[in-house]
Scaffold this motif. Structure first.
Motif, PDB file in Angstrom:
ATOM      1  N   GLU A   1       0.828  -1.210   0.000  1.00  0.00           N
ATOM      2  CA  GLU A   1       0.000   0.000   0.000  1.00  0.00           C
ATOM      3  C   GLU A   1       0.859   1.256   0.000  1.00  0.00           C
ATOM      4  OE1 GLU A   1      -3.248   0.357  -0.538  1.00  0.00           O
ATOM      5  OE2 GLU A   1      -3.304  -1.809  -0.823  1.00  0.00           O
ATOM      6  N   ALA A   2       1.958   1.232   0.743  1.00  0.00           N
ATOM      7  CA  ALA A   2       2.861   2.387   0.780  1.00  0.00           C
ATOM      8  C   ALA A   2       3.493   2.620  -0.588  1.00  0.00           C
ATOM      9  CB  ALA A   2       3.939   2.183   1.841  1.00  0.00           C
ATOM     10  N   LEU A   3       3.902   1.548  -1.263  1.00  0.00           N
ATOM     11  CA  LEU A   3       4.490   1.686  -2.604  1.00  0.00           C
ATOM     12  C   LEU A   3       3.469   2.207  -3.612  1.00  0.00           C
ATOM     13  CD1 LEU A   3       6.723  -1.506  -2.938  1.00  0.00           C
ATOM     14  CD2 LEU A   3       7.480   0.875  -2.760  1.00  0.00           C
ATOM     15  N   LEU A   4       2.249   1.712  -3.537  1.00  0.00           N
ATOM     16  CA  LEU A   4       1.205   2.181  -4.452  1.00  0.00           C
ATOM     17  C   LEU A   4       0.886   3.655  -4.198  1.00  0.00           C
ATOM     18  CD1 LEU A   4      -1.123  -0.958  -4.481  1.00  0.00           C
ATOM     19  CD2 LEU A   4       0.287  -0.115  -6.373  1.00  0.00           C
ATOM     20  N   ALA A   5       0.830   4.053  -2.934  1.00  0.00           N
ATOM     21  CA  ALA A   5       0.560   5.457  -2.602  1.00  0.00           C
ATOM     22  C   ALA A   5       1.700   6.347  -3.081  1.00  0.00           C
ATOM     23  CB  ALA A   5       0.357   5.620  -1.097  1.00  0.00           C
ATOM     24  N   ARG A   6       2.935   5.889  -2.897  1.00  0.00           N
ATOM     25  CA  ARG A   6       4.091   6.652  -3.376  1.00  0.00           C
ATOM     26  C   ARG A   6       4.040   6.777  -4.889  1.00  0.00           C
ATOM     27  NH1 ARG A   6       8.560   5.650  -5.995  1.00  0.00           N
ATOM     28  NH2 ARG A   6      10.367   6.977  -5.730  1.00  0.00           N
ATOM     29  N   GLY A   7       3.692   5.699  -5.568  1.00  0.00           N
ATOM     30  CA  GLY A   7       3.591   5.726  -7.029  1.00  0.00           C
ATOM     31  C   GLY A   7       2.525   6.694  -7.505  1.00  0.00           C
ATOM     32  N   GLN A   8       1.393   6.704  -6.826  1.00  0.00           N
ATOM     33  CA  GLN A   8       0.309   7.625  -7.202  1.00  0.00           C
ATOM     34  C   GLN A   8       0.734   9.071  -6.982  1.00  0.00           C
ATOM     35  OE1 GLN A   8      -2.515   6.339  -8.701  1.00  0.00           O
ATOM     36  NE2 GLN A   8      -2.713   8.462  -9.274  1.00  0.00           N
TER      37      GLN A   8
END
Length: 155
Positions: free
Chosen positions: A59-66
Motif C-alpha cells: 500500500e505504501a508503494l502504491l501510494a508513493r507511485g500515485q
C-alpha cells in the motif's frame, strides 16, 4: 509523427530528465504523454515475512507511485503538454515487460525513458530494464541518461 508518448517514471534523476525531454518533444510535435509508474511487488513479496507486512508495504508503494504520477502530471501540465497517468503493479513479470505492454495498450508510438547508464559488471549483475525495453518494444525508444559530467545527456 508521435501522437502519444509513453514515459515511465520512477522518481530517479534519469526519469525526471526523460520526462523533461518527452515534454519538450510533446510541445514541439503536439503529442500527448502517458506517464507510467510500475510497482514491482514481487521483490517485496520475497522480502516480507508476514502477509500484514507485505500488505502495508505494498500500500505504501502504491501510494508513493500515485503521488509520483500526480507530481509528474503537474510538471507535464505546466510544460503545456496533455498527459494521462497509469499506475501498474506487477508481481510475476519484469518491469520492462509492463512498459512494453502498456505502450501497446495505450497506443503509444514512442517510449521515452531514463537510463542510469550502467555498463560492464554492474549491468550484468543488475540487468537493464531500458535495454530490455529497447529489444522488446514495437515502437521507437528514446533513452535519456541522468546528468553526468563525463558524457552526453541523451543517448
Amino acid at each position: 509523427m508521435y501522437p502519444r508518448i509513453l514515459v515511465p517514471v520512477d522518481g530517479s534523476d534519469a526519469s525526471v530528465r526523460a520526462l523533461r525531454e518527452a515534454a519538450a518533444l510533446g510541445r514541439a510535435l503536439g503529442s500527448a504523454l502517458v506517464l507510467l509508474h510500475v510497482v514491482d511487488t514481487y521483490q517485496l513479496l520475497l522480502a516480507k515475512a508476514t502477509q500484514a507486512g507485505f500488505d502495508e508495504a505494498r500500500e505504501a508503494l502504491l501510494a508513493r507511485g500515485q503521488a509520483l504520477l500526480q507530481a509528474c502530471g503537474q510538471q507535464a501540465g505546466q510544460s503545456g503538454v496533455a498527459c494521462d497517468t497509469v499506475l501498474r503493479e506487477v508481481m510475476s513479470s519484469r518491469v520492462s515487460a509492463a512498459i512494453v505492454d502498456e505502450a501497446t495498450r495505450q497506443d503509444c508510438s514512442l517510449i521515452v525513458m531514463g537510463t542510469h547508464g550502467r555498463n560492464g559488471r554492474t549491468r550484468l549483475l543488475l540487468g537493464s530494464d531500458a535495454e530490455r525495453v529497447v529489444h522488446a518494444a514495437l515502437v521507437p525508444v528514446l533513452l535519456v541518461q541522468q546528468d553526468r559530467a563525463d558524457g552526453p545527456a541523451v543517448g
